[in-house]
Design an enzyme around this catalytic site. Structure first.
Site, PDB file in Angstrom:
ATOM      1  N   THR A  12       0.861  -1.183   0.000  1.00 43.74           N
ATOM      2  CA  THR A  12       0.000   0.000   0.000  1.00 43.74           C
ATOM      3  C   THR A  12       0.903   1.241   0.000  1.00 43.74           C
ATOM      4  O   THR A  12       2.015   1.219   0.534  1.00 43.74           O
ATOM      5  CB  THR A  12      -0.962   0.012   1.209  1.00 43.74           C
ATOM      6  OG1 THR A  12      -0.216   0.248   2.410  1.00 43.74           O
ATOM      7  CG2 THR A  12      -1.750  -1.290   1.305  1.00 43.74           C
ATOM      8  N   GLY A  13       0.409   2.293  -0.626  1.00 44.53           N
ATOM      9  CA  GLY A  13       1.211   3.514  -0.710  1.00 44.53           C
ATOM     10  C   GLY A  13       2.498   3.292  -1.482  1.00 44.53           C
ATOM     11  O   GLY A  13       3.573   3.685  -1.030  1.00 44.53           O
ATOM     12  N   TYR A 165      -0.158  11.574  14.063  1.00 41.75           N
ATOM     13  CA  TYR A 165       0.743  10.657  13.345  1.00 41.75           C
ATOM     14  C   TYR A 165       1.319   9.625  14.322  1.00 41.75           C
ATOM     15  O   TYR A 165       1.279   8.418  14.074  1.00 41.75           O
ATOM     16  CB  TYR A 165       1.862  11.469  12.693  1.00 41.75           C
ATOM     17  CG  TYR A 165       2.910  10.637  11.993  1.00 41.75           C
ATOM     18  CD1 TYR A 165       2.695  10.154  10.700  1.00 41.75           C
ATOM     19  CD2 TYR A 165       4.130  10.336  12.605  1.00 41.75           C
ATOM     20  CE1 TYR A 165       3.662   9.394  10.050  1.00 41.75           C
ATOM     21  CE2 TYR A 165       5.096   9.584  11.959  1.00 41.75           C
ATOM     22  CZ  TYR A 165       4.861   9.117  10.683  1.00 41.75           C
ATOM     23  OH  TYR A 165       5.810   8.359  10.039  1.00 41.75           O
TER      24      TYR A 165
HETATM   25  N1  LIG Z   1       9.833   9.164   5.323  1.00 36.97           N
HETATM   26  C1  LIG Z   1      10.330   8.813   6.511  1.00 36.97           C
HETATM   27  O1  LIG Z   1      11.408   9.226   6.925  1.00 36.97           O
HETATM   28  C2  LIG Z   1       9.564   7.812   7.358  1.00 36.97           C
HETATM   29  C3  LIG Z   1      10.046   7.531   8.647  1.00 36.97           C
HETATM   30  C4  LIG Z   1       9.350   6.614   9.428  1.00 36.97           C
HETATM   31  C5  LIG Z   1       8.232   5.990   8.913  1.00 36.97           C
HETATM   32  N2  LIG Z   1       7.789   6.277   7.657  1.00 36.97           N
HETATM   33  C6  LIG Z   1       6.588   5.608   7.171  1.00 36.97           C
HETATM   34  O2  LIG Z   1       6.843   5.071   5.878  1.00 36.97           O
HETATM   35  C7  LIG Z   1       5.619   5.046   5.130  1.00 36.97           C
HETATM   36  C8  LIG Z   1       5.851   5.665   3.758  1.00 36.97           C
HETATM   37  O3  LIG Z   1       6.265   6.999   3.943  1.00 36.97           O
HETATM   38  P1  LIG Z   1       6.945   7.864   2.779  1.00 36.97           P
HETATM   39  O4  LIG Z   1       7.854   8.789   3.455  1.00 36.97           O
HETATM   40  O5  LIG Z   1       7.427   6.971   1.694  1.00 36.97           O
HETATM   41  O6  LIG Z   1       5.672   8.718   2.303  1.00 36.97           O
HETATM   42  P2  LIG Z   1       5.255   9.358   0.904  1.00 36.97           P
HETATM   43  O7  LIG Z   1       6.423   9.478  -0.027  1.00 36.97           O
HETATM   44  O8  LIG Z   1       4.477  10.582   1.239  1.00 36.97           O
HETATM   45  O9  LIG Z   1       4.286   8.243   0.298  1.00 36.97           O
HETATM   46  C9  LIG Z   1       3.066   7.967   0.930  1.00 36.97           C
HETATM   47  C10 LIG Z   1       2.302   6.937   0.124  1.00 36.97           C
HETATM   48  O10 LIG Z   1       1.040   6.738   0.786  1.00 36.97           O
HETATM   49  C11 LIG Z   1      -0.020   6.943  -0.122  1.00 36.97           C
HETATM   50  N3  LIG Z   1      -1.170   7.570   0.535  1.00 36.97           N
HETATM   51  C12 LIG Z   1      -1.188   8.726   1.233  1.00 36.97           C
HETATM   52  N4  LIG Z   1      -2.440   9.006   1.622  1.00 36.97           N
HETATM   53  C13 LIG Z   1      -3.231   8.006   1.158  1.00 36.97           C
HETATM   54  C14 LIG Z   1      -4.634   7.742   1.219  1.00 36.97           C
HETATM   55  N5  LIG Z   1      -5.491   8.565   1.816  1.00 36.97           N
HETATM   56  N6  LIG Z   1      -5.101   6.622   0.628  1.00 36.97           N
HETATM   57  C15 LIG Z   1      -4.257   5.782  -0.010  1.00 36.97           C
HETATM   58  N7  LIG Z   1      -2.926   5.975  -0.107  1.00 36.97           N
HETATM   59  C16 LIG Z   1      -2.420   7.087   0.468  1.00 36.97           C
HETATM   60  C17 LIG Z   1       0.563   7.869  -1.215  1.00 36.97           C
HETATM   61  O11 LIG Z   1      -0.067   7.610  -2.460  1.00 36.97           O
HETATM   62  P3  LIG Z   1      -1.058   8.621  -3.247  1.00 36.97           P
HETATM   63  O12 LIG Z   1      -0.527   9.989  -3.051  1.00 36.97           O
HETATM   64  O13 LIG Z   1      -1.031   8.090  -4.645  1.00 36.97           O
HETATM   65  O14 LIG Z   1      -2.355   8.379  -2.606  1.00 36.97           O
HETATM   66  C18 LIG Z   1       2.014   7.396  -1.293  1.00 36.97           C
HETATM   67  O15 LIG Z   1       2.143   6.311  -2.183  1.00 36.97           O
HETATM   68  C19 LIG Z   1       4.579   5.772   5.974  1.00 36.97           C
HETATM   69  O16 LIG Z   1       3.747   4.850   6.622  1.00 36.97           O
HETATM   70  C20 LIG Z   1       5.416   6.542   6.990  1.00 36.97           C
HETATM   71  O17 LIG Z   1       4.732   6.777   8.195  1.00 36.97           O
HETATM   72  C21 LIG Z   1       8.431   7.186   6.871  1.00 36.97           C
END
Ligand SMILES: NC(=O)c1ccc[n+]([C@@H]2O[C@H](COP(=O)([O-])OP(=O)(O)OC[C@H]3O[C@@H](n4cnc5c(N)ncnc54)[C@H](OP(=O)(O)O)[C@@H]3O)[C@@H](O)[C@H]2O)c1
Length: 275
Positions: A12-13, A165
């Site tokens: 997902t995502g 969050y």
């Molecule tokens: N980035 C970090 O440093 C970090 C650190 C710790 C944990 N995480 C975790 O890693 C995961 C991915 O984060 P990321 O940084 O890769 O984020 P990102 O680049 O913002 O990507 C988020 C993804 O989630 C999807 N998404 C967002 N809202 C949605 C909704 N309402 N329905 C369906 N899909 C949705 C987006 O797709 P669409 O826009 O196409 O909907 C996108 O594919 C998250 O769970 C985050 O909490 C990230």
């Protein structure tokens, strides 16, 4: 990465960020990859990249701000797939923003999208996953965790994007521990992790934070839990990067986990017999 031909994964995502990189790596290893997100254009671009590298992929759209859309996604997967070896609950909204947003079902948005959607999706797909053993479920949580106040789970008072969050991320870890207990008799390993700190993704940039980790680093940690035989027997555990770690104390409070489970079953309309 080891060859993973004949396997199917739903991430997902995976239209963006770390999910996209995980999807591409799994595609390269021969896994049929189900790409998910809201943005069809971005999703089709990921599919095209995987296909251009010789892999198999498909895009499935669903907005996790709606439990009906989560159900529709699960229905599609159950109808079109004969197996599901890997489920990675990765879609999420970050900390940015000060307004308290509400999902289509009237729930606090991060609780709904980051946690409850994955809870529902996992239970709806569990029969298919149980048929595809050895299987792996990975909940992409975070080191950012905050205890849930069960008197105000929807954060009507004292809202902040960061609090919303962090409670949603701890909820994912609490769910992981409960689900692992439920799956003790099955060859399905369920784990949770903090992938890496401030990866260079849209989520981090939107929060105005300067990235300090690469997306590849986070993808490696997620892939370890999704495919490596070394996680066998370690279900219910929380990892920080590649190493096992300790989550917020509330994760180890059985009564808090039961409260969350009861609430989640009620909010999603799943019966106690789920799973
Ligand atoms: N980035 C970090 O440093 C970090 C650190 C710790 C944990 N995480 C975790 O890693 C995961 C991915 O984060 P990321 O940084 O890769 O984020 P990102 O680049 O913002 O990507 C988020 C993804 O989630 C999807 N998404 C967002 N809202 C949605 C909704 N309402 N329905 C369906 N899909 C949705 C987006 O797709 P669409 O826009 O196409 O909907 C996108 O594919 C998250 O769970 C985050 O909490 C990230």
């Amino acid at each position: 990465m080891m060859p993973l031909n004949g396997k199917t994964a739903l991430i997902t995502g995976s239209t963006d960020g770390v999910g996209r990189v995980v999807a591409e790596r799994l595609g390269e290893a021969g896994t049929r990859v189900l790409i998910h997100g809201r943005d069809r254009q971005r999703g089709e671009r990921v599919v095209a990249t995987i296909k251009a590298a010789g892999g198999a992929a498909e895009f499935l759209a669903a907005d996790f701000a709606s439990l009906a859309e989560v159900r529709r996604l699960a229905d599609t997967v159950r109808k079109t797939e004969t197996r599901l070896d890997i489920l990675i609950n990765n879609a999420g909204i970050g900390t940015a923003g000060t307004s308290r947003l509400i999902s289509n079902d009237g729930l606090e948005l991060r609780f709904a999208v980051n946690y409850l959607a994955g809870f529902l999706l996992t239970y709806l797909l569990l029969p298919l996953i149980r048929q595809s053993t050895p299987a792996h479920i990975v909940n992409v949580a975070s080191a950012g965790q905050q205890a849930i106040d069960f008197r105000d789970v929807m954060i009507a008072r004292g809202f902040s994007g960061s609090r919303a969050y962090c409670q949603s991320k701890l909820a994912q870890i609490m769910f992981t521990i409960e689900l692992a207990r439920e799956l003790a008799d099955a060859d399905v390993v369920v784990t949770a992790l903090h992938p890496a700190t401030y990866m260079d993704t849209s989520m981090v940039r939107r929060a105005g934070v300067t990235p300090i980790s690469t997306v590849e680093e986070g993808a490696k940690a997620i892939l370890q839990l999704a495919v490596s035989p070394t996680v066998a027997g370690r279900g219910g555990r929380y990892f920080s990067g590649l190493k096992e770690a300790r989550a917020n104390a509330q994760a180890y409070d059985e009564s808090a986990r039961q409260k969350l489970r009861t609430l989640s079953l009620r909010l999603t309309g799943l019966s106690e017999a789920a799973g």
